[in-house]
Enzyme design. Structure first.
Site, PDB file in Angstrom:
ATOM      1  N   ASP A  10       0.854  -1.200   0.000  1.00  0.00           N
ATOM      2  CA  ASP A  10       0.000   0.000   0.000  1.00  0.00           C
ATOM      3  C   ASP A  10       0.893   1.255   0.000  1.00  0.00           C
ATOM      4  OD1 ASP A  10      -2.360   1.466   0.188  1.00  0.00           O
ATOM      5  OD2 ASP A  10      -2.441   1.369   2.374  1.00  0.00           O
ATOM      6  N   GLU A  56      -2.268   6.195  -8.295  1.00  0.00           N
ATOM      7  CA  GLU A  56      -3.183   7.240  -7.807  1.00  0.00           C
ATOM      8  C   GLU A  56      -3.031   8.524  -8.602  1.00  0.00           C
ATOM      9  OE1 GLU A  56      -3.179   7.780  -3.553  1.00  0.00           O
ATOM     10  OE2 GLU A  56      -3.921   9.836  -3.701  1.00  0.00           O
ATOM     11  N   GLY A  86     -11.440   4.164   4.079  1.00  0.00           N
ATOM     12  CA  GLY A  86     -12.760   3.564   4.286  1.00  0.00           C
ATOM     13  C   GLY A  86     -13.335   3.786   5.686  1.00  0.00           C
ATOM     14  N   THR A 106      -8.052   2.227   9.967  1.00  0.00           N
ATOM     15  CA  THR A 106      -8.051   2.993  11.227  1.00  0.00           C
ATOM     16  C   THR A 106      -9.116   2.540  12.231  1.00  0.00           C
ATOM     17  OG1 THR A 106      -7.169   4.904  10.077  1.00  0.00           O
ATOM     18  CG2 THR A 106      -8.212   5.338  12.197  1.00  0.00           C
TER      19      THR A 106
HETATM   20  P1  13P Z   1      -8.432   4.257   6.853  1.00  0.00           P
HETATM   21  O1  13P Z   1      -7.301   3.912   7.814  1.00  0.00           O
HETATM   22  O2  13P Z   1      -8.882   5.667   6.973  1.00  0.00           O
HETATM   23  O3  13P Z   1      -9.552   3.264   6.926  1.00  0.00           O
HETATM   24  O4  13P Z   1      -7.804   4.157   5.382  1.00  0.00           O
HETATM   25  C1  13P Z   1      -6.952   3.099   5.054  1.00  0.00           C
HETATM   26  C2  13P Z   1      -6.288   3.372   3.759  1.00  0.00           C
HETATM   27  O5  13P Z   1      -6.811   4.056   2.915  1.00  0.00           O
HETATM   28  C3  13P Z   1      -4.969   2.766   3.530  1.00  0.00           C
HETATM   29  O6  13P Z   1      -4.418   3.143   2.288  1.00  0.00           O
END
Ligand code: 13P
Length: 288
Positions: A82, A134, A215, A238
């Protein structure tokens, strides 16, 4: 069973669902992701955000564990990097056997983002891996995507332009596109207000699956609307870490005897697994 990002997104496309992409920072996290996916018999993406999470565990340590556990899983799993930010990082993930790479050049000038992303696509192809990139920027965590303030304008100014996205997808040959349409990483300061129509336009013009980042904090109703418009991968982390932290805090407050770390780790794992199951049910459109 490990499959590529492209292959897992094809499953999503065929079923009109989004694949959950959960970030991991520990073995308990990996167990929670795969345990939830297996219990619901759903494909899943387990991903490591090296830039943000290397202080908790190096990719060289967690990567082989992700691969070994994903390999034994009873459901299709993509092991993904990621927010890759350098060729060295991308190469390291590919050498570990990761089957999906996100290259994030969104902060770079357009031409540089295209050139770097193209190079990552060529490199990943040599390993049979696929690439998410992106365009547009998700904004800083501190920016809310709603609230009618200057902050809202600051984020909206960075929303992905569908025409530029189409040009970007064509020039780079990517398999998935992370877009900005109102979500941000981390905790939202105000209720997020998403530009859902934009997703449909981007999907139509680019012809590639759209990825939602940030998300956590999005309502189930908004998730469903975004999936309807063509979101096929949703990054989520998160809230699972926050809910697990809160559960541990509350349980510790009630403990009067000895407390052992191995028990705390299990509380955290089970809490994360529950969050992931709830999330997978929405993304996979499962009833109940
Ligand atoms: P959140 O931690 O806000 O759910 O987002 C995760 C994310 O987009 C990782 O690239």
């Amino acid at each position: 069973m490990i499959i590529s990002l492209k292959a897992i997104l094809e499953i999503a496309e065929a079923r009109n669902i989004a694949i959950a992409a959960f970030n991991v920072t520990s073995m308990e996290g990996i167990q929670a992701v795969l345990g939830a996916a297996e219990e619901l018999d759903q494909p899943v993406i387990v991903q490591f955000a090296n830039a943000a999470h290397k202080t908790y565990i190096p990719m060289g340590v967690i990567g082989p564990v992700m691969m070994a556990m994903a390999d034994r899983a009873k459901v299709p799993v993509c092991v993904h990097l990621d927010h890759g930010s350098s060729f060295q990082e991308v190469q390291e993930a590919l050498e570990l056997g990761f089957t999906g790479i996100m290259y994030d050049g969104s902060e770079l000038p357009y031409a540089e983002n295209v050139a770097n992303t193209k190079a990552v696509v060529e490199l990943a192809a040599q390993y049979g891996a696929s690439v998410e990139a992106e365009i547009g920027s998700m904004g800083r965590e501190e920016f809310s995507s709603a609230g009618g303030s200057d902050e809202e304008e600051a984020v909206e100014g960075c929303y992905t332009d569908p025409d530029l996205a189409a040009k970007f997808a064509k020039e780079t040959g990517i398999d998935a596109l992370a877009c900005s349409f109102g979500t941000v990483h981390g905790i939202y300061l105000h209720t997020p207000k998403l530009d859902i129509e934009r997703i449909g336009k981007i999907r139509e013009k680019t012809g590639v699956p759209v990825v939602m980042h940030g998300g956590s904090g999005i309502s189930d109703e908004d998730f469903r609307k975004c999936i309807e418009q063509g979101v096929r991968k949703i990054n989520f982390y998160t809230y699972s870490a926050k809910f697990a932290g809160e559960l541990i805090r509350d349980r510790l407050a009630k403990e009067t005897g000895n407390v052992y770390f191995h028990d705390i780790a299990v509380w955290g794992r089970e809490s994360m697994k529950k969050t992931y199951m709830d999330t997978l049910k929405v993304f996979s459109n499962l009833n109940g």
